[in-house]
Scaffold this motif. Structure first.
Motif, PDB file in Angstrom:
ATOM      1  N   LYS A   1       0.857  -1.186   0.000  1.00  0.00           N
ATOM      2  CA  LYS A   1       0.000   0.000   0.000  1.00  0.00           C
ATOM      3  C   LYS A   1       0.889   1.230   0.000  1.00  0.00           C
ATOM      4  O   LYS A   1       2.087   1.156   0.278  1.00  0.00           O
ATOM      5  N   LEU A   2       0.303   2.370  -0.327  1.00  0.00           N
ATOM      6  CA  LEU A   2       1.043   3.622  -0.293  1.00  0.00           C
ATOM      7  C   LEU A   2       0.188   4.669   0.399  1.00  0.00           C
ATOM      8  O   LEU A   2      -0.970   4.872   0.020  1.00  0.00           O
ATOM      9  N   TYR A   3       0.760   5.310   1.398  1.00  0.00           N
ATOM     10  CA  TYR A   3       0.028   6.316   2.173  1.00  0.00           C
ATOM     11  C   TYR A   3       0.663   7.694   1.995  1.00  0.00           C
ATOM     12  O   TYR A   3       1.893   7.832   1.960  1.00  0.00           O
ATOM     13  N   ALA A   4      -0.182   8.709   1.877  1.00  0.00           N
ATOM     14  CA  ALA A   4       0.283  10.090   1.881  1.00  0.00           C
ATOM     15  C   ALA A   4       0.267  10.564   3.330  1.00  0.00           C
ATOM     16  O   ALA A   4      -0.800  10.695   3.930  1.00  0.00           O
TER      17      ALA A   4
ATOM     18  N   GLU B   1      -4.485   8.136   8.154  1.00  0.00           N
ATOM     19  CA  GLU B   1      -5.388   8.386   7.028  1.00  0.00           C
ATOM     20  C   GLU B   1      -6.824   8.573   7.515  1.00  0.00           C
ATOM     21  O   GLU B   1      -7.550   9.448   7.039  1.00  0.00           O
ATOM     22  N   LYS B   2      -7.242   7.758   8.474  1.00  0.00           N
ATOM     23  CA  LYS B   2      -8.587   7.889   9.028  1.00  0.00           C
ATOM     24  C   LYS B   2      -8.766   9.233   9.729  1.00  0.00           C
ATOM     25  O   LYS B   2      -9.817   9.866   9.624  1.00  0.00           O
ATOM     26  N   GLU B   3      -7.720   9.671  10.436  1.00  0.00           N
ATOM     27  CA  GLU B   3      -7.804  10.943  11.139  1.00  0.00           C
ATOM     28  C   GLU B   3      -7.936  12.102  10.158  1.00  0.00           C
ATOM     29  O   GLU B   3      -8.714  13.040  10.373  1.00  0.00           O
ATOM     30  N   LEU B   4      -7.177  12.054   9.066  1.00  0.00           N
ATOM     31  CA  LEU B   4      -7.277  13.099   8.056  1.00  0.00           C
ATOM     32  C   LEU B   4      -8.670  13.134   7.442  1.00  0.00           C
ATOM     33  O   LEU B   4      -9.253  14.200   7.253  1.00  0.00           O
ATOM     34  N   GLN B   5      -9.195  11.956   7.143  1.00  0.00           N
ATOM     35  CA  GLN B   5     -10.542  11.879   6.560  1.00  0.00           C
ATOM     36  C   GLN B   5     -11.591  12.384   7.536  1.00  0.00           C
ATOM     37  O   GLN B   5     -12.633  12.902   7.128  1.00  0.00           O
ATOM     38  N   GLY B   6     -11.303  12.242   8.826  1.00  0.00           N
ATOM     39  CA  GLY B   6     -12.239  12.720   9.841  1.00  0.00           C
ATOM     40  C   GLY B   6     -12.084  14.194  10.163  1.00  0.00           C
ATOM     41  O   GLY B   6     -12.774  14.714  11.050  1.00  0.00           O
TER      42      GLY B   6
END
Length: 208
Positions: free
Chosen positions: A38-41, A198-203
């Motif tokens: 996977k690749l995460y920003a 990633e979840k925190e950013l989306q939230g």
């Protein structure tokens, strides 16, 4: 004992997904959707104009104390003593996905076609033939390296020494003792599981 790992120089990663994901899926014949990597920003973080961001490729961390191995009811998921790599024996896997649920790094996926769990094994077949893993060979930014972490003369050991201990990181230890390594010099390392970040950013949560 050998301990083969993938080392990622994050200052060189451009987030193209070409080597770490596309080449991997092509190499192993993986259908659309799931992936061995996977690749995460990681970002952006900070306050304008002082913003920063880096890309983080994530594959199996070849943990010293892998919970995926501990929970496997058949022994299909195991840490190979010959190279330190965690592998899955497809003939023994019953598709219960216990290993997938136990991995804190979300590095295991369920192969719907084969009905077994699957993951990065540092391209064991290629290594046996003296070749580089597909991701390392195809990374356009030359950000990925592989080798024996316990061999001081390996590519990864030399790269770690050259980068300096202060610039070398591992993912958060959830009791697994992850062996994968990351080099980061030009941004602040975020000591958080990338999928949680990633979840925190989306939230809507921001990080300074």
């Amino acid at each position: 004992m050998k301990q083969y790992i993938i080392l990622a120089d994050l200052d060189r990663c451009i987030g193209c997904r070409g080597g770490c994901q596309v080449a991997c899926k092509t190499e192993h014949g993986i259908a659309l959707g799931p992936s061995r990597s996977k690749l995460y920003a990681m970002g952006p973080t900070g306050i304008f104009p002082d913003l920063q961001m880096y890309f983080l490729p994530l594959m199996c961390q070849q943990c010293e104390n892998p919970t995926c191995v501990q929970v496997c009811p058949t022994g299909a998921c195991y840490k190979d003593e010959a190279d330190g790599v965690i592998k899955i024996n497809r003939d023994s896997c019953i598709g219960c996905q216990s290993c997938k649920r136990a991995c804190p790094y979300d590095a295991i996926f369920f192969n719907q076609e084969l009905r077994v769990s699957d993951k990065c094994n540092v391209c064991a077949e290629r290594r046996e033939q003296g070749e580089e893993p597909a991701c390392v060979r195809n990374c356009s930014g030359k950000a990925l390296m592989y080798g024996d972490l316990n061999d001081p003369d390996s590519v990864v050991s030399k790269a770690i020494r050259e980068a300096g201990e202060e610039n070398v990181y591992s993912l958060p230890d959830c009791g697994n003792q992850p062996m994968g390594k990351y080099i980061l010099r030009n941004a602040k390392w975020l000591d958080v599981l990338p999928q949680e970040f990633e979840k925190e950013l989306q939230g809507g949560k921001t990080h300074e």
